[in-house]
Write a protein that holds these residues in place. Sequence first.
Motif, PDB file in Angstrom:
ATOM      1  N   THR A  84       0.778  -1.260   0.037  1.00  0.00           N
ATOM      2  CA  THR A  84      -0.073   0.006   0.171  1.00  0.00           C
ATOM      3  C   THR A  84       0.676   1.309   0.092  1.00  0.00           C
ATOM      4  OG1 THR A  84      -1.945  -1.054   1.052  1.00  0.00           O
ATOM      5  CG2 THR A  84      -1.776   1.459   1.125  1.00  0.00           C
ATOM      6  N   ILE A  85       1.858   1.216   0.826  1.00  0.00           N
ATOM      7  CA  ILE A  85       2.687   2.557   1.084  1.00  0.00           C
ATOM      8  C   ILE A  85       3.627   2.631  -0.381  1.00  0.00           C
ATOM      9  CG2 ILE A  85       4.615   3.448   2.155  1.00  0.00           C
ATOM     10  CD1 ILE A  85       3.293   2.346   4.723  1.00  0.00           C
ATOM     11  N   VAL A  86       3.759   1.609  -0.821  1.00  0.00           N
ATOM     12  CA  VAL A  86       4.814   1.677  -1.960  1.00  0.00           C
ATOM     13  C   VAL A  86       3.831   2.477  -3.132  1.00  0.00           C
ATOM     14  CG1 VAL A  86       5.545   0.451  -3.962  1.00  0.00           C
ATOM     15  CG2 VAL A  86       6.200  -0.326  -1.959  1.00  0.00           C
ATOM     16  N   LEU A  87       2.784   2.002  -3.434  1.00  0.00           N
ATOM     17  CA  LEU A  87       1.740   2.691  -4.263  1.00  0.00           C
ATOM     18  C   LEU A  87       1.641   4.342  -3.676  1.00  0.00           C
ATOM     19  CD1 LEU A  87      -1.197   0.579  -4.848  1.00  0.00           C
ATOM     20  CD2 LEU A  87       0.829   1.056  -6.498  1.00  0.00           C
ATOM     21  N   LEU A  88       1.766   4.787  -2.567  1.00  0.00           N
ATOM     22  CA  LEU A  88       1.686   6.115  -2.436  1.00  0.00           C
ATOM     23  C   LEU A  88       2.874   6.535  -2.302  1.00  0.00           C
ATOM     24  CD1 LEU A  88      -0.593   5.722   0.784  1.00  0.00           C
ATOM     25  CD2 LEU A  88      -1.375   6.588  -1.210  1.00  0.00           C
ATOM     26  N   GLU A  89       4.169   6.053  -2.261  1.00  0.00           N
ATOM     27  CA  GLU A  89       5.324   6.813  -2.608  1.00  0.00           C
ATOM     28  C   GLU A  89       5.628   7.033  -3.728  1.00  0.00           C
ATOM     29  OE1 GLU A  89       8.136   5.058   1.103  1.00  0.00           O
ATOM     30  OE2 GLU A  89       7.913   3.693  -0.723  1.00  0.00           O
ATOM     31  N   ASN A  90       5.032   6.166  -4.977  1.00  0.00           N
ATOM     32  CA  ASN A  90       5.181   6.205  -6.234  1.00  0.00           C
ATOM     33  C   ASN A  90       4.266   7.514  -6.690  1.00  0.00           C
ATOM     34  OD1 ASN A  90       6.999   4.277  -6.257  1.00  0.00           O
ATOM     35  ND2 ASN A  90       5.616   2.650  -6.942  1.00  0.00           N
ATOM     36  N   ASP A  91       3.417   7.933  -6.046  1.00  0.00           N
ATOM     37  CA  ASP A  91       2.339   9.039  -6.785  1.00  0.00           C
ATOM     38  C   ASP A  91       3.077  10.491  -6.140  1.00  0.00           C
ATOM     39  OD1 ASP A  91       0.291  10.643  -6.723  1.00  0.00           O
ATOM     40  OD2 ASP A  91      -1.032   9.037  -6.804  1.00  0.00           O
ATOM     41  N   PRO A  92       3.117  11.334  -7.208  1.00  0.00           N
ATOM     42  CA  PRO A  92       3.691  12.538  -6.790  1.00  0.00           C
ATOM     43  C   PRO A  92       2.712  13.618  -5.930  1.00  0.00           C
ATOM     44  CG  PRO A  92       3.137  12.254  -9.311  1.00  0.00           C
ATOM     45  CD  PRO A  92       3.062  11.077  -8.514  1.00  0.00           C
ATOM     46  N   ASN A  93       1.579  12.990  -5.886  1.00  0.00           N
ATOM     47  CA  ASN A  93       0.552  13.755  -5.145  1.00  0.00           C
ATOM     48  C   ASN A  93       0.898  14.060  -3.628  1.00  0.00           C
ATOM     49  OD1 ASN A  93      -1.333  14.907  -6.902  1.00  0.00           O
ATOM     50  ND2 ASN A  93      -1.800  12.909  -7.372  1.00  0.00           N
ATOM     51  N   PHE A  94       1.874  12.992  -3.161  1.00  0.00           N
ATOM     52  CA  PHE A  94       2.030  12.630  -1.689  1.00  0.00           C
ATOM     53  C   PHE A  94       3.550  13.174  -1.291  1.00  0.00           C
ATOM     54  CE2 PHE A  94      -1.557   9.829  -2.800  1.00  0.00           C
ATOM     55  CZ  PHE A  94      -2.476  10.309  -2.268  1.00  0.00           C
ATOM     56  N   ASN A  95       3.770  13.439  -0.198  1.00  0.00           N
ATOM     57  CA  ASN A  95       5.040  14.102   0.300  1.00  0.00           C
ATOM     58  C   ASN A  95       5.736  12.926   0.687  1.00  0.00           C
ATOM     59  OD1 ASN A  95       7.427  15.213   1.062  1.00  0.00           O
ATOM     60  ND2 ASN A  95       6.590  16.173   3.038  1.00  0.00           N
ATOM     61  N   ALA A  96       6.314  11.730  -0.172  1.00  0.00           N
ATOM     62  CA  ALA A  96       6.876  10.869   0.289  1.00  0.00           C
ATOM     63  C   ALA A  96       7.249  10.173  -0.920  1.00  0.00           C
ATOM     64  CB  ALA A  96       5.926   9.640   0.849  1.00  0.00           C
ATOM     65  N   GLY A  97       8.778   9.572  -1.260  1.00  0.00           N
ATOM     66  CA  GLY A  97       9.153   9.098  -2.241  1.00  0.00           C
ATOM     67  C   GLY A  97       9.210  10.072  -3.600  1.00  0.00           C
ATOM     68  N   LYS A  98       8.268   9.747  -4.499  1.00  0.00           N
ATOM     69  CA  LYS A  98       8.346  10.483  -5.751  1.00  0.00           C
ATOM     70  C   LYS A  98       7.966  11.943  -5.427  1.00  0.00           C
ATOM     71  CE  LYS A  98       8.062  11.424 -10.172  1.00  0.00           C
ATOM     72  NZ  LYS A  98       9.436  11.705 -10.848  1.00  0.00           N
ATOM     73  N   GLY A  99       7.005  12.120  -4.847  1.00  0.00           N
ATOM     74  CA  GLY A  99       6.642  13.573  -4.291  1.00  0.00           C
ATOM     75  C   GLY A  99       7.180  14.193  -3.235  1.00  0.00           C
ATOM     76  N   ALA A 100       8.433  13.707  -2.750  1.00  0.00           N
ATOM     77  CA  ALA A 100       9.109  14.315  -1.752  1.00  0.00           C
ATOM     78  C   ALA A 100       9.473  15.762  -1.835  1.00  0.00           C
ATOM     79  CB  ALA A 100      10.417  13.505  -1.362  1.00  0.00           C
ATOM     80  N   VAL A 101       9.451  16.680  -0.583  1.00  0.00           N
ATOM     81  CA  VAL A 101       9.592  17.856  -0.824  1.00  0.00           C
ATOM     82  C   VAL A 101      11.162  18.084  -0.521  1.00  0.00           C
ATOM     83  CG1 VAL A 101       7.395  18.549   0.371  1.00  0.00           C
ATOM     84  CG2 VAL A 101       9.503  18.209   1.739  1.00  0.00           C
ATOM     85  N   PHE A 102      11.638  19.445  -0.943  1.00  0.00           N
ATOM     86  CA  PHE A 102      13.081  19.909  -1.070  1.00  0.00           C
ATOM     87  C   PHE A 102      13.513  20.443   0.238  1.00  0.00           C
ATOM     88  CE2 PHE A 102      12.086  19.342  -5.587  1.00  0.00           C
ATOM     89  CZ  PHE A 102      13.676  18.723  -5.940  1.00  0.00           C
ATOM     90  N   THR A 103      14.643  20.222   0.684  1.00  0.00           N
ATOM     91  CA  THR A 103      15.296  20.735   1.725  1.00  0.00           C
ATOM     92  C   THR A 103      15.861  22.295   1.458  1.00  0.00           C
ATOM     93  OG1 THR A 103      17.558  20.141   1.319  1.00  0.00           O
ATOM     94  CG2 THR A 103      16.427  18.373   2.490  1.00  0.00           C
ATOM     95  N   TRP A 104      16.154  22.916   2.388  1.00  0.00           N
ATOM     96  CA  TRP A 104      16.746  24.385   2.165  1.00  0.00           C
ATOM     97  C   TRP A 104      17.932  24.387   1.070  1.00  0.00           C
ATOM     98  CZ3 TRP A 104      15.051  29.055   4.022  1.00  0.00           C
ATOM     99  CH2 TRP A 104      15.985  29.803   3.925  1.00  0.00           C
ATOM    100  N   ASP A 105      18.625  23.224   1.089  1.00  0.00           N
ATOM    101  CA  ASP A 105      19.608  22.936   0.180  1.00  0.00           C
ATOM    102  C   ASP A 105      19.418  22.408  -1.513  1.00  0.00           C
ATOM    103  OD1 ASP A 105      21.809  24.189   2.010  1.00  0.00           O
ATOM    104  OD2 ASP A 105      21.773  22.289   3.000  1.00  0.00           O
ATOM    105  N   LYS A 106      17.997  22.623  -1.639  1.00  0.00           N
ATOM    106  CA  LYS A 106      17.430  21.826  -2.593  1.00  0.00           C
ATOM    107  C   LYS A 106      17.894  20.376  -3.027  1.00  0.00           C
ATOM    108  CE  LYS A 106      16.311  24.493  -6.270  1.00  0.00           C
ATOM    109  NZ  LYS A 106      16.579  25.447  -7.269  1.00  0.00           N
ATOM    110  N   THR A 107      17.958  19.482  -1.837  1.00  0.00           N
ATOM    111  CA  THR A 107      17.983  18.217  -1.977  1.00  0.00           C
ATOM    112  C   THR A 107      16.801  17.602  -1.446  1.00  0.00           C
ATOM    113  OG1 THR A 107      19.262  18.257   0.285  1.00  0.00           O
ATOM    114  CG2 THR A 107      20.443  18.424  -1.698  1.00  0.00           C
ATOM    115  N   ASN A 108      17.043  16.316  -1.518  1.00  0.00           N
ATOM    116  CA  ASN A 108      15.820  15.513  -0.924  1.00  0.00           C
ATOM    117  C   ASN A 108      16.282  14.531   0.155  1.00  0.00           C
ATOM    118  OD1 ASN A 108      15.251  15.684  -4.137  1.00  0.00           O
ATOM    119  ND2 ASN A 108      13.441  16.325  -2.854  1.00  0.00           N
ATOM    120  N   GLU A 109      15.676  14.409   1.290  1.00  0.00           N
ATOM    121  CA  GLU A 109      16.010  13.561   2.468  1.00  0.00           C
ATOM    122  C   GLU A 109      14.620  13.023   2.957  1.00  0.00           C
ATOM    123  OE1 GLU A 109      17.993  16.112   5.551  1.00  0.00           O
ATOM    124  OE2 GLU A 109      19.810  16.551   4.094  1.00  0.00           O
TER     125      GLU A 109
END
Length: 367
Positions: A84-109
Amino acid sequence: MFKFAIIAPVLTMAALAFSTNAAAQKDDDVSWSIAIHGGAGTIERDKITPEKDAEIRTALNAALAEGSKILKAGGNAMEAITATIVLLENDPNFNAGKGAVFTWDKTNELDSSIMDGSDLSAGAVAGVTATKNPILLARAVKDKSPHVMLSGKGADQFSREQGLEQVTPDYYATPRRLKQIEDVLAKQVSVKDVDYKFGTVGAVAMDSNGNMAAGTSTGGMTAKRWGRIGDSPVIGAGTYADNRSCAISATGAGEYFIRLGVAHEICTRIKIRIRNTEKMAEKAILKRKNQEKAVKFRLGNVRLNDEAVQKIADEVIAELGQIGGTGGIIFATPWGQAGYSFNTPGMYRGRATSDGAASVSIYGDEE
């Protein structure tokens, strides 16, 4: 929300907030439940277009259907929440996996955690930068390492050694997330304005064997700095599962969830309520001089009703609000209940059970 049924001082069998496990399910049914979330926050109808509303509901329905299919077929809770979570991570609508937000340094953690309620085993990762599906890395930490949490470069190395799919930074660079960080850095908006909703994803489940599992995954806060880590990878704060009480996944202002230990706190209060119910039942039965029935209650054949479980979840989320925290949780219980509690205008959420009930919701005025 449900209202709690107060137990009267003079106890009768009908007044107690319990039933035996055997009576809680039909003889021929496979009992299971699942709940999912995709973030909580200022999620209101005037802030979401009809098209985006439909898109989010489609994604939630697909994830809920995937987990439900596994549980209905007799699969275990860990497999159901992972898929279930893998599917949500693959969806850019959510802040996880593919849709992760950027840090101050414009990286993803990215951060993630997972827990098995049958043996309290758990795995978590924080600050990972190249794993396509962080929930799979958290699962690998649980299953294939002697540790509970790995972070940063070490977690990235472990991911590669486990053969998990790696991605380059451009994988996370969705136009929406890039615009968010660029607006913040240009001081056109504040971080608070950007993060009007928290896109963390999670799932909790109970399978047909009564085993519980919980998992959570997130990209964290937009413009986070100094290696900030929220509640999502913290076992007991953002994720917890225990067959004796419940499975919890949280989303929201992580610092407050950590301070309150929200996920563990809810499960602990459920266990305490169970013990108290057992004691009250024993006293009532022993007054009737029925030692045999009292012994049965000592063996743990007690369940809390919907109202009692919901009240406990609501009380903890209310306390979260009292110290300034916003967000919500989803829960599943050993008795087949699945639900949520939140103190924000909305929460991307869904739930399904073996009795045929299934729904997804976004706004606070929806069931």
